[in-house]
Every structure is written in structure tokens, then in C-alpha cells.
Design an enzyme around this catalytic site. Structure first.
Site, PDB file in Angstrom:
ATOM      1  N   GLY A   1      -5.064  -7.551  -6.501  1.00 55.19           N
ATOM      2  CA  GLY A   1      -4.272  -7.538  -7.914  1.00 55.19           C
ATOM      3  C   GLY A   1      -3.872  -8.961  -8.128  1.00 55.19           C
TER       4      GLY A   1
ATOM      5  CD  GLU B   1      -1.502  -6.432   0.496  1.00 51.68           C
ATOM      6  OE1 GLU B   1      -2.489  -5.782  -0.249  1.00 51.68           O
ATOM      7  OE2 GLU B   1      -1.751  -6.533   1.667  1.00 51.68           O
TER       8      GLU B   1
ATOM      9  CG  ASP C   1      -0.701  -2.317  -3.073  1.00 50.98           C
ATOM     10  OD1 ASP C   1      -1.248  -3.292  -2.771  1.00 50.98           O
ATOM     11  OD2 ASP C   1      -0.764  -2.129  -4.570  1.00 50.98           O
TER      12      ASP C   1
ATOM     13  N   GLY D   1      -5.861  -5.441  -2.968  1.00 45.03           N
ATOM     14  CA  GLY D   1      -6.637  -4.321  -3.916  1.00 45.03           C
ATOM     15  C   GLY D   1      -7.982  -4.387  -4.009  1.00 45.03           C
TER      16      GLY D   1
END
Length: 402
Positions: A98, A170, A178, A147
Site C-alpha cells: 500500500g 510492516e 495485513d 499488500g
């Protein structure tokens, strides 16, 4: 109908999830009014390819990209003339995850709702991919992080190359792995998932294949041949696509530095109950064996956000007993709590230190593992409050992975 039943069975098995590969003769922007043409489409014969097209940002995902991908994939799934779908990236990356710098800027401007939209739309697309009825091929040529793994690993086929670099980093920006990471990491053999989540360790294409994150491997220079072969296929049969991918695949063997040579120690250390115990075990192992990877893993753990480490460990452990939709619903809660300033500033601080100011000296709060209260970790996993709706996925229409 029989073939669709076969496809449904295929997508239920994580070990057979694969990634799509493809190139064609024509490029068409999904939205002519989008100035950056963030998602492009290639199409020929019975295939369609979605091309992530933000090369200057390593194809980092935006809300618009997630929305467009979901619309495209739903329309392609309903089109009987399309047999299978491919995803790839422009430039030297597949997808770096992301666009967290954009999220950082939005949060500093007080635009929290816009950030929530990003997570909701991205996770909804990942669920669409993870329950897709048609074979999917993802070409993981280049950087594949966070992501980027989320929008590829839930698909049928994943093709790694000699240029692939995978990681879930992350915890070093004060966040948690995630985009479905708690599902696919937790289903890897042994405790590799905890190791990757807590260290953000990078894997090359050969190691991705070795641990099951990739289903095929080929050298990057041969991808044009793969694209050409796939472009000629008129099929929705996963076995036919598998055979075609294998035709240009390579038989490769992990080298002496491969993750497969440390599995026993990884399981011994990262299978322990708490982050503190994992750290102690690694300290002991590093002193005993003098192995470089132990020293590197320790350094990565000590540099990460203490709160994120505890949250990430619990997330992977919970993912082991949950379906894909359950993981995504839980991760959505965690992500919204994670960007909530009243709970923690670690996400903003981590992005600032690593990607904005690049001083690499984040000031984590809490600063150490022993100062992270259990109720703070619990709050990450708690239901959302009255002001936020839970993530609603169409589980009554699309069956999730088991």
C-alpha cells in the site's frame, strides 16, 4: 459447471494457490480520466491481464487501484469468454504494498475516513481474489511486499523470478502484516510465518518457491516467452495453465544461505509463546552458533516497534485457526485501530522515520517490550466502536478458504 467445481476445489487448498502471468498486444487504461492510469488492461484470446501501473512508486496500491481491480475482476469472472486472469506490475516491481506515504500525509491532514476507505476497498478486493472462480496467475517479477503479496498470493498461481524480492516489513513502520498476511503466513510450514512477520526478512524467488509462497519459478528474461504462450491459451483449466507455466519454469535449488537451511532453528525459536521468549532464544542461538542470519534477525527485532511485534505475533497465531474472510475482518479492525492516534503514534512515526525523513531513528511508544501493556495489544483485536462499521464481506455469495 464441472470445471467450476474443480476450480472451487482448487482455491480451497492453499498449497495449490498459484499466480497469473501474462502479456498481450494491446494496452488499455481502465479509466481515461485517471491521469496516472494506475491500472492498465491487456487482453487477447481468452485471457485478461491487470497491470499495476505506478512504476515510479513501485506500483504501490491506492484506493482507486483497489476499486478498479475489484470491478475488473468481477466483470471478468462473469464473462464466459474469459478463461483465466493475470496480474503483473510495470517497471522493476510487482507491487511494494500500500502507498503508506500517502496514508501518512492523509492522516496528518486529519483525513482519517479516506484512509479507512483504502483498507476497506483493498481487503474487499483481496477477498474477491481469494474466492475467485477462474484461474489466476500473478507474475511476481521484482519487489513484492506487504499488500503486493496480499493481491497475489490468494490467487491460483504465483510465478517468482530471479528478480523477485518478497517481504512483510510492516513491523518496521509501526504497523502489522495485513492484507491477508495473517492467513497466508500462518499456513506456511512450521513457524516460518512468525519469523517473516516479526523480522520482515526478505526472500528471493527461489526461497519463495521453497516455502510455498510461489508455485512456479522462471528467470525474468524468459517472461516474454511465458506471456506469449499464455496469450494463446483458450482455456479455464488450471492444469493446462499449470503445464504451460511449467514449460518455461526452471528447476532450482536453494543455496547455503537459504531459509530452508534454518527451519529447525526458526521453529525452535519462533514457536515460543512470547516475543520476549523468542528474543531470548535467538540471543542464545546467536551466541552458540555465530550464524549471521541469527544476528541479523535479532537486529531486525530490536529495531521494530515493540507494540507491532506483539500485535503481529498474536495476529499470525490467530490466523492459523481462521478462514481468509475471518482474517480480513480481524485485520481491518487492527488496521483501523493501528492508524488511530489515541491508541498509538507508531504508524506515523515509523513511516516518518523510514520513508519520509529517512533518519531511521523512530521513537516508538511504548519504547520497549516490557512497557507494552497487554490491554493495549488486546485493543488492537477488539471490535470497532459505534462510529465505525465492521468490514462486511459477501461470504453468503463467495465461499472463503478453509
Amino acid at each position: 459447471m464441472q470445471r467450476f467445481k474443480v476450480l472451487a476445489q482448487v482455491r480451497r487448498s492453499l498449497s495449490t494457490i498459484r499466480c497469473p502471468l501474462f502479456t498481450t498486444t494491446r494496452l488499455v487504461s481502465t479509466h481515461d480520466d485517471q491521469p496516472h492510469n494506475e491500472v492498465l488492461v491487456e487482453g487477447k484470446a481468452s485471457t485478461r491481464a491487470a497491470i499495476l501501473n505506478r512504476p515510479s512508486n513501485l506500483n504501490a496500491l491506492t484506493t482507486n487501484m483497489a476499486i478498479q481491480l475489484k470491478k475488473l475482476y468481477e466483470s471478468w469472472e462473469d464473462n464466459p469468454d474469459i478463461g483465466f486472469v493475470i496480474m503483473k506490475g510495470s517497471g522493476r516491481a510487482f507491487c511494494a504494498g500500500g502507498d503508506v506515504v500517502a496514508l501518512y500525509q492523509l492522516l496528518n491532514e486529519g483525513k482519517v475516513e479516506v484512509c479507512k476507505d483504502f483498507f476497506r476497498n483493498l481487503y474487499m478486493f483481496i477477498y474477491t481474489l481469494g474466492t475467485y472462480l477462474k484461474p489466476h496467475v500473478a507474475i511476481l517479477d521484482g519487489v513484492t511486499m506487504g499488500g503486493g503479496a496480499g493481491v497475489s498470493i490468494p490467487g491460483t498461481f504465483r510465478v517468482a523470478t530471479d528478480k523477485t524480492m518478497f517481504s512483510t516489513p510492516e513491523i518496521h513502520i509501526g504497523f502489522h502484516p495485513d492484507a491477508g498476511a495473517s492467513f497466508y503466513l500462518s499456513h506456511l510450514t512450521g513457524h516460518i510465518g512468525e519469523y517473516l512477520a516479526l523480522t520482515g526478512e526478505r526472500l528471493n524467488g527461489i526461497d519463495m518457491l521453497a516455502v510455498g509462497l510461489a508455485t512456479h519459478y522462471t528467470i525474468s528474461a524468459r517472461l516474454d516467452w511465458v506471456d506469449e504462450r499464455l496469450a494463446k491459451l483458450i482455456t479455464d483449466d488450471p492444469s493446462t495453465i499449470d503445464t504451460s507455466l511449467s514449460t518455461y519454469g526452471d528447476i532450482v535449488y536453494p543455496d547455503k544461505n537459504s531459509i530452508v537451511n534454518r527451519l529447525e532453528v526458526i521453529d525452535k525459536c519462533f514457536g515460543l509463546e512470547s516475543v520476549e521468549e523468542i528474543l531470548d532464544a535467538l540471543e542464545t542461538e546467536a551466541a552458540r552458533s555465530k550464524q549471521e542470519w541469527c544476528t541479523v534477525a535479532l537486529k531486525k527485532l530490536k529495531e521494530a516497534s515493540p507494540l507491532s511485534l506483539k500485535v503481529a505475533l498474536r495476529s499470525v497465531r490467530e490466523g492459523r485457526f481462521q478462514t481468509l474472510d475471518e482474517c480480513l475482518v480481524r485485520e481491518y479492525r487492527m488496521s483501523l485501530h493501528g492508524i488511530s492516534k489515541p491508541l498509538s503514534h507508531d504508524f506515523l512515526e515509523g513511516v516518518r522515520a523510514r520513508l519520509v525523513n529517512k533518519d531511521f531513528t523512530p521513537k516508538w511508544d511504548p519504547p520497549t517490550l516490557d512497557k507494552v501493556p497487554e490491554d493495549m495489544v488486546d485493543h488492537y483485536f477488539s471490535p470497532l466502536g459505534d462510529l465505525d462499521s465492521e468490514l462486511k464481506l459477501p461470504t453468503h455469495l463467495r465461499e472463503a478458504f478453509i
